[in-house]
Enzyme design. Sequence first.
Site, PDB file in Angstrom:
ATOM      1  CG  ASP B 135      17.382  27.906 -21.976  1.00 54.78           C
ATOM      2  OD1 ASP B 135      17.821  27.933 -21.048  1.00 54.78           O
ATOM      3  OD2 ASP B 135      16.460  28.991 -22.169  1.00 54.78           O
ATOM      4  NE  ARG B 180      21.436  34.014  -6.352  1.00 49.68           N
ATOM      5  CZ  ARG B 180      21.803  34.901  -7.295  1.00 49.68           C
ATOM      6  NH1 ARG B 180      22.833  35.513  -7.225  1.00 49.68           N
ATOM      7  NH2 ARG B 180      20.879  35.100  -8.410  1.00 49.68           N
ATOM      8  CE  LYS B 181      28.350  30.559  -9.082  1.00 48.60           C
ATOM      9  NZ  LYS B 181      29.821  30.633  -9.302  1.00 48.60           N
TER      10      LYS B 181
END
Lengths: 216, 216
Positions: B135, B180-181
């Site tokens: 992450d 936005r991705k």
Amino acid sequence: MRAITELPSALSSKPRDFSLPNSSWGPEMMRLYERYNSQCEMETEGGEKQKGPWKRLPSYNRALKFATGGVYLSKIIQSKARLFTRNIRDPGAAFEYVLFVNSEEQKCVCIFQAGHLLEGPPGHVHGGAIATMIDTVTGTHATVLSGPVMTANLNINYRSPIPLGSTVLLESSLDKKEGRKTFISCKVTNTDGSKVHSETTALFLSINVSHLLLGG
Amino acid sequence: MRAITELPSALSSKPRDFSLPNSSWGPEMMRLYERYNSQCEMETEGGEKQKGPWKRLPSYNRALKFATGGVYLSKIIQSKARLFTRNIRDPGAAFEYVLFVNSEEQKCVCIFQAGHLLEGPPGHVHGGAIATMIDTVTGTHATVLSGPVMTANLNINYRSPIPLGSTVLLESSLDKKEGRKTFISCKVTNTDGSKVHSETTALFLSINVSHLLLGG
């Protein structure tokens, strides 16, 4: 005979159970703890034990439960290794959590209070800390259902951020078992269930623990 | 005038950059650090700066980089919050890592040495600690590519366990951007790339940071 009575202190003294309440647990954490704890094994007025639907799982900061003797046991006792989720002793600073399992419903719940050392986005819990709790809860649940397992897949959808300091609920349920595979789902919500923080599917593979200990 | 010169120490003293070598870094960690560091911005014999393909990213234990002034700035400075991956100060005990980005190739690499406080399965790194590094690396990479983002999905396939104490390589690459991705892939391997520890796809959504700071 002395050799037997003089066990290493790690074995002879009782290890701390981190899943019991401490002074850092807020009202929300305590309220939910009491809700599930009151549905665990109870004593009736006559002094008999009565089985409840839920069972609280103890939680330690070492892999002692895997110690089965001989060279592995001594290797583990001497090791400085600590469980990732229990490696900070300052109460309330990091992961405060307790797990309950319900064998009949094949469910597991975890009450999790996120401390200030878990920051990711400013003021909110790190996505990795959330993944860590999800892996912990689903992995523990899979172990209860299938014996020793390793995580094979985690597919996590993050729906809304979790503010630092808040208490959330993780609910894990069995989807199916197929041979060595155990499929689990896990939802993270706020404590009244009105807000979904994340939804996950997880896959675990049954393993032979001795491979891990030997394979290092 | 005094009021201006007496800035809070958190601002006036330079914060520690955790991504610089320390005494806990083993030979493998140092070797890989030197490999990428030697390809960063360099000074030529004539004293001129020459741009390299890679850039080392500094790493702090607070969300200071998001502090833009006023009430939010003072809230963040006063906060006890610490970045999850940098919350243990004992060198080598937990996450030791450094990130490099390559803008031209839209790639990011992370060299990660896993300390003894990250245990999951006996003698091995916790699946949640691996997810945390994934992450961190993919999220940082997405931020470099797209500005402020939040993790929307992590789909992690765990292929082989990582022994505690080992150094591994995380390689992150851009798959595509759509509105936005930002879609990113990440592979975790041993240092010579011969063993795959995990493969991940990640999705990040661009956000307006002020929403997080205001929304609490």
